[in-house]
Design an enzyme around this catalytic site. Structure first.
Site, PDB file in Angstrom:
ATOM      1  CG  HIS A  82      -1.884  -1.034   1.218  1.00  0.00           C
ATOM      2  ND1 HIS A  82      -2.925  -1.218   0.161  1.00  0.00           N
ATOM      3  CD2 HIS A  82      -2.105  -2.309   1.871  1.00  0.00           C
ATOM      4  CE1 HIS A  82      -3.776  -2.408   0.605  1.00  0.00           C
ATOM      5  NE2 HIS A  82      -3.197  -3.001   1.523  1.00  0.00           N
ATOM      6  NE  ARG A 101      -0.436  13.856   2.243  1.00  0.00           N
ATOM      7  CZ  ARG A 101      -0.225  13.019   1.435  1.00  0.00           C
ATOM      8  NH1 ARG A 101       0.499  13.537   0.246  1.00  0.00           N
ATOM      9  NH2 ARG A 101      -0.533  11.816   1.504  1.00  0.00           N
TER      10      ARG A 101
END
Lengths: 177, 503, 503, 177
Positions: free
Chosen positions: B237, B294
């Protein structure tokens, strides 16, 4: 002339180095190549090596290599970077002590923390049978969870890792026998 | 806005310093104890120590960061990525101290930081989400209730932390009998990692691709989505290689998925830079996965194919400028870009971190190459942070040429003293499946498993011989380390060799 | 084509090695004595010594280069720029030895290498040339005949070597009474520099801009001109800064001047890469100046705004591929690119060469920056060759941002041990005339004259203080060099300081 | 505490360096700054320097500088690179001998070849009056023609350069008196 025993890729090769003018004749087992060496910095060499055509029918190819050489603190070996390929090399028996332990062979495997971190999971119990490459302990360090695996088949003889515990680099975590 | 404090370290701090300098803004670095010699400290205009090396004592200390901003007279803060970049308390503390936070509002961070709330926002915007629970599992839900919910979603499924990220607090469940223990484990991991044990259930798509859409949004209502990035090459991941555009995205899908991303952002009044991550299934259907509020690690490849400077736009948006970017341009890639995250890890030893001193470093350069790095020769890779040393990006006219260029760059990337993932990338980029674009998020974990610890780059016989020759020459010519069974002609020979043989 | 011998050194050899590697071709370097450790030798697949350091004993030795090609089994030769790149005998020798010469035919080099023949070719293609003599001045022409010819052209005029280049064998004549001596001086200089005393006369345009057009041409009749480069920033006829596109070129002028360039190339059956240089007067009228029958130093900026790889195209054309480039794309710049030629010269000492050892080097990097360099820390800048150590190029969305980015790159470019022109570029790029694009080929010589030896970057008082502080700390902390009037607490103090103060 | 005389920008400054904890107090003439120093490599320092606000009204700014320091073989000075600005610095009288000679001041100016090359033009004759910055000799080296200029007004007292001649670095070419 200087002689070395160099272990690379699981084989020990005898290497002899002799000066010939401004180059070096390097004999590897029974084959000799001529190397022109330039030191770029403390860790980098530029080699231009005459590589003979096996039949001798053509001129030798003068292959150019930029190599980096740095000791591997963990194993005591030299890591020689040939292009992007790092090759672990042991000169005159400076062999891979810790890597040896980690990667099986004979004797018990003593699995230590390779870096400071936190034990996030212990996946075996003392006495468990384990297979080579089976994950034993998960250490969180450098923002990643890192699995430490068995280097050989055996039994968990000692287990020093506890979940949640912080450990220093080199701390003994598991012994597989 | 005249002076920006950069609440981060490493390559992203360097990236932001560069943007500041190009915009004639002063830059203020902060550093922990082990980062005193780091490149971001050397390149910034000012630098403030903020505490010990452990992140929670320095880069995660909101009070110290705000204090450094005050002391330096900074009027804005850029959080980079990681650390406090998605922490709504930090955004609020900056605003509370009269500083411009270069990022979305604290409220947007909070909303999109909860995976279930973010899924709700996507649904409200009419964007499909991966089937799953709308709300976190109740803390007092019985095993039977959870099992029933799971059954309605279908197996295999994922138990995911509501506050999750980086693959933590996540468990795959294939067999219903494993459900209860997986929920327990995920909850406890989530509690430890995020301070919030809440989890929810989501169907696990069989072989999804990870496709994400970069967005910019200003304070005047403009939202501009960018051509997609593909980040399906993941190890556990974690993204490892990213590229843009995706080989799997048709123009029609691009239009749909980027519109969907913009709709989600508009729905929550999002501002500044953000990225919406999607999973795309084998039939080209896409599902909202989560939003990162972000700047992304992989933003350079978007900059390379669109020519827009995302960090400069973050700053411009934060100071109130209008986002006057041509939307068509943001959606139309010029050429193809790939990024490899070069980590201080030993790929041939299960990707264990390889901290230590970088004794030699010559990054790749030349046409089409961008190296975003915080590493220099002589620096230690600290044990306390993400071990990424460089983001190596290659641009070329098309995907095959970008791959060829990246392979060239990897071949000339010289680093010694630590292990890196460079040999692994050399291997990966020569895989036929990679060249053909035949991969999904399960691809890399699968090939790593199949590799089963075998080295990625098995040195050819010639390379091993060259390493032996080089080691012998290096040892013969090093004054400090005479070989145990040394030469017959002694010390003078060696001195001569050094003087004459080595030019 | 499998293996290319690169008959050059320095950054351009490195550039060509990179192209070879991206195309899966083997690269063969050649090197003179002082270049044994040079980067091009380290990066190539094979390397052959070709003689002593003086160019005429190595890089200009056709026999040795052809022999190295034969020994290595190379099937092609890339000449780079400079050295033998525009030498028709070298091109012919390569072809004679069965090697593909990656460049135009020997015949094209010969035709365009004569300035008067090239002017004739331009005229035949219907392209205006600077008014001047059609043929070289007769070796036995009388002063009166020459004076009459000069009168018909008009003053001020230039006496130029037919075989000229690099500003050699060139004299400006303003006053007719100086004509005879200028012709004599130019003839003798041309004889020395090029082995050919022939000169001709050309009117000197008052304040021309130097605009040039890059071309590619294949062996199937396709000729593709590229968006212009502006190279008006010259010091004594040597290019110092180049950019593309030119601020002075309108779309209409671009269409005209690029068509004119293509017409000249077509007229002489030109193949491979070449560049046609023009002068553009204050009214936007353009005049053919000369053709460079090779890759230009400044080719990277064209690559940056078009995304095309010129070196790879040279190789593809040489092996017979069709030039399937969209002509509109080659003419349509994306963004703006600037190149600064970083030289090992002391700008504050009349640009005297500054050879020596580079003891520290960290080139600029990050978004939009390309550094083409053959220099690394530890290398000596040899005294035998062009002292260029790096071509620093910046790309951005538009010209002001490209300038800002270049200034950022110059600010982070770290080099020690030699003087470089970096401080000069920092000064130049902050000049209002440069920002406004108010310059012509006389601009830089004019400002250098006005500068009259004053330093380009006068250190601010704060910078001088910082230098004093750094020098004191460096000396205090260096073990090898105790200060003459040293400290009161002696050696132990210094050791402690080293151990503790310096982390 | 250590004391240095440091000449920079034509002024001689007295600099004192003292340790204060893990930093250094550097007193320049009568002003003291506090510097935190990290050595990056043999030629590079990172400095973080407290720069006091003159009125003392605000906290000191902690300015960061990366500086390179390398000796200048030609002058014996140190070249300190502060950002892109090279500043010539003489520590404790290690002054610019050759640069001094070249740049006038008192006494005769002895103009030497700064690099090996070939004299392509001699622009003055023995006894000629010359002005400061007037070109005297053109040396071709590194593919460029380089003008060597007078450092001061005076007369050509000696002329050792001949057109067409090859010269080594340091060869005396002209003396201006």
């Amino acid at each position: 002339m200087q002689h070395f025993e160099i272990e690379v890729g699981g084989r020990t090769r005898r290497v002899a180095v002799a000066r010939t003018g401004d180059k070096f004749a390097v004999t590897l087992d029974d084959r000799t190549v001529h190397a022109d060496v330039a030191r770029i910095d403390a860790h980098t060499l530029s080699l231009v090596v005459d590589t003979e055509c096996p039949t001798g029918a053509t001129d030798p190819v003068r292959a150019a290599f930029e190599v980096t050489i740095a000791p591997d603190a963990a194993t005591g070996q030299l890591i020689v970077g040939v292009g992007p390929t790092p090759v672990a090399v042991a000169v005159n028996g400076r062999r891979a002590r810790r890597r040896d332990e980690a990667s099986g062979g004979n004797g018990p495997q003593r699995l230590s923390a390779p870096m400071p971190g936190k034990i996030v999971r212990v996946l075996v119990k003392s006495g468990d049978p384990v297979r080579a490459r089976q994950p034993l302990v998960v250490v969180e360090a450098m923002k990643m969870e890192n699995e430490l695996r068995a280097g050989r088949d055996g039994l968990v003889a000692e287990l020093h890792a506890r979940e949640g515990e912080s450990v220093d680099a080199g701390a003994l975590l598991v012994v597989v026998q | 806005m005249k002076k920006i404090l950069i609440a981060n370290r490493g390559e992203i701090a360097v990236r932001i310093i560069r943007a500041c300098r190009e915009m004639d803004l002063s830059s203020v670095a902060v550093y922990s104890e082990c980062d005193r010699s780091a490149l971001h400290v050397r390149l910034a205009d000012e630098a403030y120590a903020i505490g010990p090396s452990a992140p929670r004592e320095s880069y995660l200390r909101i009070d110290r960061l705000v204090d450094a901003a005050r002391r330096s007279g900074a009027d804005a803060v850029h959080p980079g990525y990681g650390f406090l970049a998605e922490n709504e308390d930090f955004a609020a503390a900056c605003v509370g101290a009269g500083l411009t936070f270069i990022g979305p509002t604290a409220r947007a961070i909070e909303t999109m930081g909860s995976k279930t709330a973010a899924r709700g926002a996507a649904k409200r915007a009419g964007v499909p989400v991966v089937p799953g629970t709308e709300d976190p599992l109740g803390a007092d839900a019985t095993s039977e209730e959870i099992a029933a919910t799971a059954q309605s979603i279908g197996y295999p499924l994922l138990v995911k932390a509501v506050a999750g990220g980086g693959g933590k607090g996540m468990r795959t469940v294939v067999d219903p009998s494993d459900l209860a223990s997986a929920v327990g484990a995920a909850r406890s991991e989530a509690a430890t990692a995020f301070g919030d044990p809440a989890v929810y259930l989501e169907r696990e798509l069989p072989r999804p691709r990870h496709i994400e859409v970069q967005l910019l949004a200003d304070h005047h209502g403009a939202v501009v989505p960018f051509v997609e990035r593909e980040c399906s090459i993941q190890r556990r991941h974690q993204k490892v290689v990213e590229e843009t555009p995706s080989i799997a995205v048709t123009p029609a899908l691009r239009a749909e998925i980027t519109s969907a991303a913009a709709a989600v952002a508009k729905g929550v009044g999002y501002t500044n830079a953000g990225t919406i991550e999607f999973l795309v299934d084998e039939n080209g259907r896409f599902y909202f996965l989560e939003m990162n509020t972000r700047l992304q690690v992989e933003h350079p490849i978007t900059e390379m194919v669109t020519g827009l400077d995302l960090v400069q736009w973050q700053i411009r948006i934060a100071r109130g400028e209008r986002l006057d970017v041509d939307p068509a341009r943001a959606l139309t890639p010029t050429g193809h870009a790939i990024e490899c995250r070069v980590y201080a890890e030993d790929p041939d030893n299960n990707f264990l971190p390889s901290p230590g001193r970088i004794v030699a470093l010559r990054p790749a350069a030349g046409p089409g190459i961008r190296d975003d790095s915080g590493a220099t020769a002589g620096l230690d890779v600290p044990i306390f942070y993400d071990p990424m040393i460089s983001k190596l990006a290659a641009w070329a006219e098309d995907r095959p040429r970008a791959i060829a260029r990246m392979r060239r760059a990897l071949a000339e990337y010289l680093v010694a003293g630590i292990r890196t993932t460079v040999p692994f990338f050399t291997w990966l980029l020569s895989q036929p499946d990679f060249s053909a674009g035949r991969f999904d998020t399960t691809y890399l974990d699968g090939v790593l498993k199949a590799q089963n610890g075998r080295p990625f780059v098995e040195p050819a016989a010639g390379v091993e011989e060259m390493a032996a020759i080089a080691a012998a020459l290096h040892t013969a010519l090093s004054p400090a380390r005479p070989p145990a069974n040394g030469g017959s002609t002694g010390g003078r020979w060696k001195t001569e060799a050094r003087l004459e043989g080595l030019r």
